[in-house]
Motif scaffolding. Structure first.
Motif, PDB file in Angstrom:
ATOM      1  N   UNK A  85      -2.999   5.408  -1.135  1.00  0.00           N
ATOM      2  CA  UNK A  85      -3.742   4.392  -1.834  1.00  0.00           C
ATOM      3  C   UNK A  85      -3.543   4.519  -3.343  1.00  0.00           C
ATOM      4  N   UNK A  86      -3.469   5.713  -3.788  1.00  0.00           N
ATOM      5  CA  UNK A  86      -3.289   5.913  -5.215  1.00  0.00           C
ATOM      6  C   UNK A  86      -1.977   5.303  -5.678  1.00  0.00           C
ATOM      7  N   UNK A  87      -0.957   5.464  -4.911  1.00  0.00           N
ATOM      8  CA  UNK A  87       0.366   4.993  -5.319  1.00  0.00           C
ATOM      9  C   UNK A  87       0.551   3.522  -5.018  1.00  0.00           C
ATOM     10  N   UNK A  88      -0.176   2.969  -4.142  1.00  0.00           N
ATOM     11  CA  UNK A  88       0.054   1.574  -3.757  1.00  0.00           C
ATOM     12  C   UNK A  88      -0.294   0.616  -4.892  1.00  0.00           C
ATOM     13  N   UNK A  89      -1.336   0.887  -5.661  1.00  0.00           N
ATOM     14  CA  UNK A  89      -1.708   0.010  -6.785  1.00  0.00           C
ATOM     15  C   UNK A  89      -0.663   0.124  -7.880  1.00  0.00           C
ATOM     16  N   UNK A  90      -0.213   1.316  -8.170  1.00  0.00           N
ATOM     17  CA  UNK A  90       0.789   1.516  -9.202  1.00  0.00           C
ATOM     18  C   UNK A  90       2.101   0.870  -8.806  1.00  0.00           C
ATOM     19  N   UNK A  91       2.511   0.988  -7.542  1.00  0.00           N
ATOM     20  CA  UNK A  91       3.759   0.385  -7.086  1.00  0.00           C
ATOM     21  C   UNK A  91       3.666  -1.136  -7.101  1.00  0.00           C
ATOM     22  N   UNK A  92       2.508  -1.677  -6.804  1.00  0.00           N
ATOM     23  CA  UNK A  92       2.325  -3.138  -6.828  1.00  0.00           C
ATOM     24  C   UNK A  92       2.454  -3.655  -8.251  1.00  0.00           C
ATOM     25  N   UNK A  93       1.952  -2.924  -9.216  1.00  0.00           N
ATOM     26  CA  UNK A  93       2.047  -3.347 -10.624  1.00  0.00           C
ATOM     27  C   UNK A  93       3.483  -3.278 -11.110  1.00  0.00           C
ATOM     28  N   UNK A  94       4.199  -2.261 -10.698  1.00  0.00           N
ATOM     29  CA  UNK A  94       5.605  -2.128 -11.101  1.00  0.00           C
ATOM     30  C   UNK A  94       6.419  -3.256 -10.489  1.00  0.00           C
ATOM     31  N   UNK A  95       6.178  -3.586  -9.249  1.00  0.00           N
ATOM     32  CA  UNK A  95       6.918  -4.656  -8.577  1.00  0.00           C
ATOM     33  C   UNK A  95       6.633  -5.987  -9.242  1.00  0.00           C
ATOM     34  N   UNK A  96       5.382  -6.219  -9.663  1.00  0.00           N
ATOM     35  CA  UNK A  96       5.031  -7.475 -10.339  1.00  0.00           C
ATOM     36  C   UNK A  96       5.722  -7.557 -11.694  1.00  0.00           C
ATOM     37  N   UNK A  97       5.795  -6.469 -12.429  1.00  0.00           N
ATOM     38  CA  UNK A  97       6.440  -6.450 -13.734  1.00  0.00           C
ATOM     39  C   UNK A  97       7.931  -6.701 -13.609  1.00  0.00           C
ATOM     40  N   UNK A  98       8.574  -6.109 -12.597  1.00  0.00           N
ATOM     41  CA  UNK A  98      10.017  -6.310 -12.394  1.00  0.00           C
ATOM     42  C   UNK A  98      10.298  -7.760 -12.010  1.00  0.00           C
ATOM     43  N   UNK A  99       9.437  -8.316 -11.190  1.00  0.00           N
ATOM     44  CA  UNK A  99       9.679  -9.700 -10.763  1.00  0.00           C
ATOM     45  C   UNK A  99       9.507 -10.669 -11.930  1.00  0.00           C
ATOM     46  N   UNK A 100       8.610 -10.388 -12.839  1.00  0.00           N
ATOM     47  CA  UNK A 100       8.419 -11.284 -13.994  1.00  0.00           C
ATOM     48  C   UNK A 100       9.588 -11.178 -14.968  1.00  0.00           C
ATOM     49  N   UNK A 101      10.098 -10.005 -15.203  1.00  0.00           N
ATOM     50  CA  UNK A 101      11.220  -9.852 -16.129  1.00  0.00           C
ATOM     51  C   UNK A 101      12.503 -10.370 -15.533  1.00  0.00           C
ATOM     52  N   UNK A 102      12.624 -10.354 -14.207  1.00  0.00           N
ATOM     53  CA  UNK A 102      13.838 -10.861 -13.564  1.00  0.00           C
ATOM     54  C   UNK A 102      13.948 -12.365 -13.718  1.00  0.00           C
ATOM     55  N   UNK A 103      12.836 -13.070 -13.834  1.00  0.00           N
ATOM     56  CA  UNK A 103      12.866 -14.531 -13.955  1.00  0.00           C
ATOM     57  C   UNK A 103      13.223 -14.997 -15.360  1.00  0.00           C
ATOM     58  N   UNK A 104      12.960 -14.213 -16.319  1.00  0.00           N
ATOM     59  CA  UNK A 104      13.194 -14.628 -17.704  1.00  0.00           C
ATOM     60  C   UNK A 104      14.563 -14.173 -18.149  1.00  0.00           C
ATOM     61  N   UNK A 105      15.411 -15.133 -18.525  1.00  0.00           N
ATOM     62  CA  UNK A 105      16.743 -14.787 -18.982  1.00  0.00           C
ATOM     63  C   UNK A 105      16.823 -15.003 -20.472  1.00  0.00           C
ATOM     64  N   UNK A 106      17.523 -14.127 -21.135  1.00  0.00           N
ATOM     65  CA  UNK A 106      17.722 -14.250 -22.580  1.00  0.00           C
ATOM     66  C   UNK A 106      18.884 -15.165 -22.844  1.00  0.00           C
ATOM     67  N   UNK A 107      18.702 -16.033 -23.831  1.00  0.00           N
ATOM     68  CA  UNK A 107      19.765 -16.929 -24.227  1.00  0.00           C
ATOM     69  C   UNK A 107      20.354 -16.376 -25.512  1.00  0.00           C
ATOM     70  N   UNK A 108      21.634 -16.144 -25.517  1.00  0.00           N
ATOM     71  CA  UNK A 108      22.313 -15.597 -26.680  1.00  0.00           C
ATOM     72  C   UNK A 108      23.007 -16.745 -27.380  1.00  0.00           C
ATOM     73  N   UNK A 109      22.681 -16.939 -28.656  1.00  0.00           N
ATOM     74  CA  UNK A 109      23.344 -17.984 -29.440  1.00  0.00           C
ATOM     75  C   UNK A 109      24.162 -17.316 -30.520  1.00  0.00           C
TER      76      UNK A 109
END
Length: 103
Positions: A1-25
């Motif tokens: 249980x201790x690790x499940x909350x931490x792993x859920x937060x890490x998975x949410x953070x990775x999924x949010x950063x994966x959606x945002x792409x940087x545009x290089x000009x």
């Protein structure tokens, strides 16, 4: 249980950063002409001297003050005392003058 909350937060953070792409000009390079100074020109003529200003007005003199009142005359002094009477002369001895004998 201790690790499940931490792993859920890490998975949410990775999924949010994966959606945002940087545009290089890439910045556009614009050539700017650089001015090159030429030789100095001749010195210009000296301008005329400016006009001299006029002299200012002199201020007016102030009014003279009024003369003061004359002071009052002093009172007359008191009369001096009468002098003391002198002593009466003494009666002296009678002198008889004898002429010197003739020769």
């Amino acid at each position: 249980m201790e690790y499940s909350i931490a792993l859920a937060m890490v998975a949410a953070a990775i999924s949010l950063t994966a959606c945002q792409r940087e545009v290089v000009t890439t910045p556009t390079v614009v050539p700017v002409p650089v001015a090159v100074p030429g030789p100095a020109g001749a010195t210009g003529a000296t301008g005329p001297a400016g006009a001299t200003g006029t002299m200012g007005n002199t201020g007016s003199t102030g009014a003279t003050g009024a003369t003061g009142n004359t002071g009052n005359t002093g009172s007359t002094g008191s009369t001096g005392d009468t002098g003391a009477t002198g002593q009466r002369g003494k009666t002296g001895d009678t002198l008889v003058v004898v002429p010197a004998p003739q020769r």
